[in-house]
Design an enzyme around this catalytic site. Structure first.
Site, short mmCIF file in Angstrom:
data_model
loop_
_atom_site.label_atom_id
_atom_site.label_comp_id
_atom_site.label_asym_id
_atom_site.label_seq_id
_atom_site.Cartn_x
_atom_site.Cartn_y
_atom_site.Cartn_z
N SER A 275 31.10 45.55 -11.23
CA SER A 275 30.52 46.77 -10.64
C SER A 275 31.62 47.57 -9.97
O SER A 275 32.69 47.02 -9.67
CB SER A 275 29.47 46.37 -9.60
OG SER A 275 29.20 47.44 -8.71
N TYR B 61 25.76 42.33 -2.30
CA TYR B 61 26.05 42.72 -3.69
C TYR B 61 27.55 42.94 -3.87
O TYR B 61 28.15 42.45 -4.83
CB TYR B 61 25.28 44.00 -4.00
CG TYR B 61 25.37 44.49 -5.42
CD1 TYR B 61 26.26 45.52 -5.76
CD2 TYR B 61 24.57 43.97 -6.41
CE1 TYR B 61 26.34 46.01 -7.05
CE2 TYR B 61 24.63 44.45 -7.72
CZ TYR B 61 25.52 45.47 -8.02
OH TYR B 61 25.60 45.95 -9.31
P1 NAP Z 1 18.09 45.51 -14.07
O1 NAP Z 1 17.54 46.66 -14.81
O2 NAP Z 1 17.56 45.17 -12.72
O3 NAP Z 1 18.03 44.19 -15.00
C1 NAP Z 1 18.51 42.98 -14.47
C2 NAP Z 1 18.05 41.89 -15.40
O4 NAP Z 1 18.48 40.62 -14.87
C3 NAP Z 1 16.53 41.85 -15.52
O5 NAP Z 1 16.15 41.55 -16.85
C4 NAP Z 1 16.18 40.68 -14.60
O6 NAP Z 1 15.00 40.02 -14.95
C5 NAP Z 1 17.35 39.76 -14.87
N1 NAP Z 1 17.47 38.71 -13.84
C6 NAP Z 1 17.50 38.89 -12.50
N2 NAP Z 1 17.59 37.71 -11.89
C7 NAP Z 1 17.59 36.75 -12.87
C8 NAP Z 1 17.66 35.33 -12.88
N3 NAP Z 1 17.73 34.60 -11.75
N4 NAP Z 1 17.63 34.68 -14.07
C9 NAP Z 1 17.54 35.39 -15.23
N5 NAP Z 1 17.47 36.74 -15.30
C10 NAP Z 1 17.50 37.41 -14.12
O7 NAP Z 1 19.65 45.72 -13.87
P2 NAP Z 1 20.70 46.57 -14.72
O8 NAP Z 1 20.90 47.89 -14.08
O9 NAP Z 1 20.38 46.47 -16.17
O10 NAP Z 1 22.00 45.71 -14.37
C11 NAP Z 1 22.44 44.66 -15.22
C12 NAP Z 1 23.74 44.18 -14.63
O11 NAP Z 1 24.62 45.30 -14.46
C13 NAP Z 1 23.58 43.57 -13.24
O12 NAP Z 1 24.49 42.49 -13.10
C14 NAP Z 1 23.99 44.72 -12.31
O13 NAP Z 1 24.48 44.23 -11.06
C15 NAP Z 1 25.08 45.35 -13.10
N6 NAP Z 1 25.38 46.74 -12.75
C16 NAP Z 1 24.40 47.69 -12.81
C17 NAP Z 1 24.77 49.02 -12.53
C18 NAP Z 1 23.77 50.14 -12.54
O14 NAP Z 1 24.13 51.24 -12.06
N7 NAP Z 1 22.59 49.95 -13.07
C19 NAP Z 1 26.09 49.33 -12.22
C20 NAP Z 1 27.03 48.31 -12.16
C21 NAP Z 1 26.66 47.01 -12.45
P3 NAP Z 1 13.69 40.27 -14.02
O15 NAP Z 1 13.14 41.59 -14.41
O16 NAP Z 1 12.79 39.12 -14.36
O17 NAP Z 1 14.14 40.23 -12.58
C1 GCO Z 2 24.04 51.00 -5.19
C2 GCO Z 2 23.96 50.83 -6.68
C3 GCO Z 2 25.29 50.32 -7.20
C4 GCO Z 2 25.21 50.20 -8.71
C5 GCO Z 2 26.47 49.70 -9.30
C6 GCO Z 2 27.61 50.62 -9.07
O1 GCO Z 2 23.05 50.72 -4.52
O2 GCO Z 2 25.11 51.43 -4.73
O3 GCO Z 2 22.92 49.95 -7.04
O4 GCO Z 2 25.60 49.10 -6.62
O5 GCO Z 2 24.21 49.34 -9.08
O6 GCO Z 2 26.75 48.39 -8.95
O7 GCO Z 2 28.69 50.14 -9.87
#
Ligand code: NAP
Ligand code: GCO
Length: 267
Positions: free
Chosen positions: A147, A160
């Site tokens: 992230s 986080y």
């Molecule tokens: P999301 O929409 O919340 O999806 C997260 C997924 O992880 C969901 O399918 C969730 O399932 C699953 N999960 C959570 N806890 C779990 C567990 N204990 N065992 C198995 N599955 C689990 O998140 P996203 O935005 O797609 O993010 C995916 C990854 O990218 C994460 O690691 C997040 O930190 C990272 N990320 C996201 C962003 C952003 O801006 N969106 C930016 C940087 C990094 P449930 O629905 O059952 O909880």
């Molecule tokens: C927040 C956001 C971020 C993004 C992502 C950024 O609350 O600032 O959720 O943490 O998810 O990780 O890279």
């Protein structure tokens, strides 16, 4: 043979954790298009079913399993089942993740631990479960979804940021410890991506205006937009393919330039 064949995932088996929807689903879909067999997990059966239907709609015959990635027993059982039913995992994407946006001094230790458990302990557990077979097979790819918070902090995301900072270093350490077995471990650091996880930060306000945080991110991102999960597909395929066999211990930020930019001067 064309150089472009190095980007193919033909014949590879990819496990993407937490990939019923969101970023994991987008990455797994791209891997399928690049020729990989897709395996994914989620905590609840109904989400696995939802994911299987979504993959099927895209013509992808995925393999879905219920597994809580924080539970070592369930993870070892998952990997054993996948090896019996599908085959040895060539590519692991540690994607499953949660966030709790709570001011640090209001956050309980249990809440802090829960975020660390999913976002940092789980990638350790799942990587540890797949590495022995990767060593036997003579190759492997591990991609940790880090992230911007692997580099920067902000209010309310202490757990986080600590987890994602640790995940960056776990990435470097797996690369260091297992590079000699032809296992490459790299990270992808998404910027602000429009998924369910960030939906609260993009909610339209009662007066119809954009969320203040939404406006803030637009001003801080040179691309002047939120990312889409599809923006991560190319970098994810690159890091899973033979095209990146000499890239190891790297975190590739896919953030529209936000980490490079001081931000637009308020008008
Ligand atoms: P999301 O929409 O919340 O999806 C997260 C997924 O992880 C969901 O399918 C969730 O399932 C699953 N999960 C959570 N806890 C779990 C567990 N204990 N065992 C198995 N599955 C689990 O998140 P996203 O935005 O797609 O993010 C995916 C990854 O990218 C994460 O690691 C997040 O930190 C990272 N990320 C996201 C962003 C952003 O801006 N969106 C930016 C940087 C990094 P449930 O629905 O059952 O909880
Ligand atoms: C927040 C956001 C971020 C993004 C992502 C950024 O609350 O600032 O959720 O943490 O998810 O990780 O890279």
């Amino acid at each position: 043979m064309s150089f472009l064949n190095n980007f193919s995932l033909e014949g590879k088996i990819a496990l993407v954790t937490g990939a019923s929807y969101g970023i994991g689903f987008a990455i797994a879909s791209a891997y399928a298009e690049a020729g990989a067999t897709i395996v994914f997990n989620d905590i609840k059966q109904e989400l696995v079913d939802k994911g299987l239907a979504a993959y099927a709609e895209k013509g992808i015959k995925a393999h879905g399993y219920v597994c809580d990635v924080t539970n070592e027993e369930q993870v070892n059982e998952l990997v054993k089942k996948v090896e019996e039913e599908v085959g040895v995992i060539d590519i692991l994407v540690n994607n499953a993740g949660i966030i709790k946006r709570i001011p640090m001094c209001d956050m309980s230790a249990a809440e802090f631990r829960q975020v660390i458990d999913v976002d940092l302990n789980a990638p350790f557990i799942v990587s540890k479960a797949v590495i022995p077979s990767m060593i036997k097979k003579g190759h492997g790819k591990i991609i940790n979804i880090c992230s911007m918070m692997s580099e920067l902090g902000r209010e309310t995301v202490s757990a986080y940021a600590a987890a994602k900072g640790g995940l960056k270093m776990l990435t470097k350490n797996i690369a260091s410890e297992y590079g000699e077995f032809n296992i490459q471990c790299n990270g992808i650091g998404p910027g602000y991506i429009a998924t369910p996880q960030t939906a609260p930060l993009r909610e339209i306000q009662p007066d119809g205006s954009r969320h203040p945080f939404d406006q803030f991110i637009i001003a801080k991102t040179p691309a002047a937009r939120w990312g889409n999960a599809e923006d991560l597909q190319g970098p994810a395929v690159f890091l899973a393919s033979d095209a990146s066999n000499f890239v190891n211990g790297h975190v590739l930020y896919v953030d529209g330039g936000i980490l490079a930019y001081i931000g637009k001067q308020p008008q």
